[in-house]
Design an enzyme around this catalytic site. Structure first.
Site, mmCIF file in Angstrom:
data_model
loop_
_atom_site.group_PDB
_atom_site.id
_atom_site.type_symbol
_atom_site.label_atom_id
_atom_site.label_comp_id
_atom_site.label_asym_id
_atom_site.label_seq_id
_atom_site.Cartn_x
_atom_site.Cartn_y
_atom_site.Cartn_z
ATOM 1 N N ASP A 66 50.964 -0.732 55.880
ATOM 2 C CA ASP A 66 50.925 -1.491 57.129
ATOM 3 C C ASP A 66 50.914 -2.977 56.828
ATOM 4 O O ASP A 66 50.554 -3.407 55.725
ATOM 5 C CB ASP A 66 49.671 -1.135 57.950
ATOM 6 N N MET A 87 47.458 8.270 66.024
ATOM 7 C CA MET A 87 47.899 6.874 65.927
ATOM 8 C C MET A 87 48.578 6.414 67.217
ATOM 9 O O MET A 87 49.543 7.031 67.666
ATOM 10 C CB MET A 87 48.853 6.706 64.750
ATOM 11 N N LYS A 123 55.158 11.659 61.231
ATOM 12 C CA LYS A 123 55.335 12.766 62.172
ATOM 13 C C LYS A 123 56.799 12.886 62.579
ATOM 14 O O LYS A 123 57.337 13.992 62.691
ATOM 15 C CB LYS A 123 54.419 12.612 63.380
ATOM 16 N N LEU A 124 57.483 11.754 62.764
ATOM 17 C CA LEU A 124 58.908 11.811 63.106
ATOM 18 C C LEU A 124 59.714 12.395 61.949
ATOM 19 O O LEU A 124 60.651 13.169 62.160
ATOM 20 C CB LEU A 124 59.416 10.414 63.466
ATOM 21 N N GLN A 133 58.588 14.574 59.797
ATOM 22 C CA GLN A 133 58.281 16.000 59.722
ATOM 23 C C GLN A 133 59.043 16.786 60.785
ATOM 24 O O GLN A 133 59.488 17.907 60.529
ATOM 25 C CB GLN A 133 56.779 16.214 59.844
#
Length: 368
Positions: free
Chosen positions: A144, A218, A294-295, A297
């Site tokens: 980050d 998140m 997550k995107l 995955q």
């Protein structure tokens, strides 16, 4: 044999997995690997620290999946005091925290060939690593931008002051380059995927119902589910590990799950009609396009992803909406359900990611 040390606010034993977990797992295949987890305290646990379930295993070495883990727990930890007039006591707390570094991680630093320091609180230890072990190679994992995640001024100041002590700065997104003092030591290595994970079959948890799934907390926008669930009553919306952010969700076709072990989420991903990345619109950084695991995955399992327009990027199989706009949410879900095009994620494996970090000169595609 490479002797590696990872310093992070994550813990390698945590249920929730971030990129640093996959990188650490690959390092363990290359030699002795240690994981030093920092910042756990009574204060952090009151704020919902995801490592709270590990608190009774803190301050001792425990081996997990081939990695020696040490979670440092104290009654307090330094934090962002947010006021210029408190800069001096804030800096003093961070300095004291560093001075109290336990003997085990001190020894691990001395014995390491390479030390991976993840962005955030861990950045305050750059100078200490260089002082304790001048020969160790330091790799900074820029998960980050310190400005974006509102780090304390002390962390940002120490990071800038000690930046040239870092040998390699790994950027998973080119958009993170603007947050570095310079890019002479930076390399571009996107996050990886584990194709073996998607090649296995997992039990279907949905009991014949069409279902969508969201994993993680998140920037979680609970209002997405209130809107979507009312528009699509025949779809079950499964929300996994969103914590307190999902406490207000109370429709029959919204199923809220607690934090699950990573492996337990895989069946929910494999059998979902589509995945959801319900990021709220809060001046979200552009690098999220590249760094959202997550995107990745969803793409790995070949299922469409519904996400805000700002997270679309150029990846296939993503369908965007405007947060808070019911019509655009309906259109995105309808398009995801109608999608027939194959979704294939072309990302490197995590083994290839680690190879690029360790030997960037061998891979021209790591150059910015």
């Amino acid at each position: 044999m490479l002797n590696s040390l990872v310093i992070s606010v994550h813990d390698f034993r945590s249920l929730r997995k971030a990129s640093v977990h996959f990188i650490t797992g690959e390092l363990a295949h290359r030699g002795p690997t240690r994981f030093f987890s920092i910042g756990l305290s009574r204060l952090s646990m009151r704020r919902g620290d995801t490592r709270a379930n590990l608190a009774d295993r803190a301050n001792r070495v425990e081996r997990h999946e081939g990695v020696d883990c040490y979670l440092w727990k104290k009654a307090w930890h330094p934090f962002n005091m947010r006021r210029a007039q408190l800069a001096v006591p804030e800096s003093a707390l961070f300095r004291l925290y560093r001075l109290l570094l336990p003997s085990v991680p001190r020894r691990w630093i001395r014995e390491a060939d390479i030390v991976f320091i993840e962005s955030g609180l861990a950045a305050i230890f750059i100078a200490d690593v260089k002082r304790i072990n001048p020969a160790a190679r330091i790799v900074y994992l820029a998960s980050d931008d310190l400005e974006v995640v509102d780090c304390a001024s002390t962390i940002k100041r120490d990071f800038a002051r000690n930046f040239d002590k870092i040998d390699t700065v790994r950027l998973p997104s080119r958009f993170l380059a603007s947050g570095m003092p310079h890019t002479r030591s930076s390399i571009f290595v996107p996050h990886g995927i584990d194709r073996d994970m998607a090649s296995k079959s997992y039990p279907n948890p949905y009991k014949g119902r069409t279902a969508a799934v969201s994993v993680g907390s998140m920037l979680f926008d609970a209002s997405f589910f209130t809107t979507a669930a009312s528009q699509f009553p025949d779809i079950d919306f499964h929300v996994i590990g969103a914590g307190k952010s999902a406490a207000s969700l109370a429709r029959n076709n919204i199923i809220v799950h607690p934090e699950l072990a990573f492996v337990e989420t895989l069946g929910y991903l494999q059998h979902a009609a589509f995945g959801i990345a319900p990021y709220r619109d809060a001046e979200t950084p552009r690098y999220l396009i590249d760094t959202s695991l997550k995107l990745r995955q969803f793409g790995l399992f070949g299922i469409p992803a519904v996400c805000p327009n700002f997270a679309l990027g150029a990846e296939p199989g993503r369908f965007g909406y405007v947060p808070g706009n019911a019509e655009s949410i309906r259109e995105a879900i309808t398009a995801a359900l109608a999608n027939q095009a194959p979704i294939v994620d072309a990302s490197c494996s995590w083994a290839e990611v680690v190879e690029r970090i360790l030997e960037p000169q061998a891979y021209p595609d790591t150059r910015l």
